[in-house]
Scaffold this motif. Structure first.
Motif, PDB file in Angstrom:
ATOM      1  N   LYS A  82       0.858  -1.186   0.000  1.00 33.44           N
ATOM      2  CA  LYS A  82       0.000   0.000   0.000  1.00 33.44           C
ATOM      3  C   LYS A  82       0.891   1.232   0.000  1.00 33.44           C
ATOM      4  O   LYS A  82       1.536   1.550   0.987  1.00 33.44           O
ATOM      5  N   SER A  85      -0.707   7.021   1.324  1.00 38.02           N
ATOM      6  CA  SER A  85      -1.033   7.261   2.732  1.00 38.02           C
ATOM      7  C   SER A  85      -1.878   8.503   2.905  1.00 38.02           C
ATOM      8  O   SER A  85      -1.641   9.526   2.262  1.00 38.02           O
ATOM      9  N   CYS A  86      -2.816   8.415   3.834  1.00 40.19           N
ATOM     10  CA  CYS A  86      -3.633   9.563   4.206  1.00 40.19           C
ATOM     11  C   CYS A  86      -2.781  10.501   5.055  1.00 40.19           C
ATOM     12  O   CYS A  86      -2.146  10.057   6.026  1.00 40.19           O
ATOM     13  N   LYS A  90      -2.906   8.691   8.485  1.00 41.39           N
ATOM     14  CA  LYS A  90      -1.805   7.782   8.111  1.00 41.39           C
ATOM     15  C   LYS A  90      -2.254   6.399   7.613  1.00 41.39           C
ATOM     16  O   LYS A  90      -1.441   5.515   7.431  1.00 41.39           O
ATOM     17  N   LYS A  91      -3.561   6.205   7.414  1.00 39.60           N
ATOM     18  CA  LYS A  91      -4.040   4.940   6.867  1.00 39.60           C
ATOM     19  C   LYS A  91      -3.513   4.799   5.446  1.00 39.60           C
ATOM     20  O   LYS A  91      -3.396   5.770   4.722  1.00 39.60           O
ATOM     21  N   LYS A  92      -3.175   3.559   5.022  1.00 38.89           N
ATOM     22  CA  LYS A  92      -2.570   3.335   3.713  1.00 38.89           C
ATOM     23  C   LYS A  92      -3.542   2.626   2.767  1.00 38.89           C
ATOM     24  O   LYS A  92      -4.368   1.826   3.204  1.00 38.89           O
ATOM     25  N   LEU A  99      -7.581   6.219  -1.878  1.00 34.70           N
ATOM     26  CA  LEU A  99      -7.188   7.282  -0.945  1.00 34.70           C
ATOM     27  C   LEU A  99      -8.120   8.482  -1.084  1.00 34.70           C
ATOM     28  O   LEU A  99      -8.583   9.043  -0.093  1.00 34.70           O
TER      29      LEU A  99
END
Length: 142
Positions: A82, A85-86, A90-92, A99
């Motif tokens: 992944k 990243s947000c 930080k979610k991938k 995204l």
């Protein structure tokens, strides 16, 4: 053998004209539809969108792609990597589109609107689920 026939196997998806060779089709697209590109490789990639050719295949699932870049990008779906990243949480994610959809969680943006009742949704699947409420034939009973 095609040289000796009148068969025109290559059709332009923009105007439906047909040509005997892919070369003639490529020239037609470039000149007749005003497509101009800075690099020959960009023109070749664009032409593939008209011809439907997908010369690059995934060895894992046999899915075809019109560019090597698209194939390379697709390979991340098999590796589980992944790369996107947000910046907020930080979610991938596997793809930029995933995204982008996720980013609506952090905003009040609701770009998908119902034409029936003007209710808005953050993602297309939510709008599709909502559209069932406007149908008379409901597929499931409570």
């Amino acid at each position: 053998m095609l040289t000796h026939t009148d068969a025109k196997l290559f059709s332009c998806k923009e105007c439906s004209k047909s040509f005997k060779t892919s070369y003639l089709l490529k020239n037609h697209i470039m000149y007749s539809h005003g497509e101009t590109f800075g690099q020959l490789s960009h023109l070749k990639c664009h032409i593939l969108t008209h011809t439907g050719e997908k010369p690059f295949s995934c060895k894992e699932c046999s899915k075809g792609f019109s560019t090597r870049y698209s194939l390379n990008y697709h390979m991340y779906s098999h590796t589980g990597e992944k790369l996107f990243s947000c910046i907020v949480c930080k979610k991938k994610f596997h793809s930029p589109s995933s995204l982008k959809t996720h980013m609506t969680v952090h905003t009040e943006e609701r770009p998908f609107s119902c034409e029936e009742c003007n209710k808005s949704f953050k993602c297309r699947p939510a709008l599709k689920r909502h559209m069932v409420t406007h149908k008379r034939d409901r597929p499931f009973f409570l």
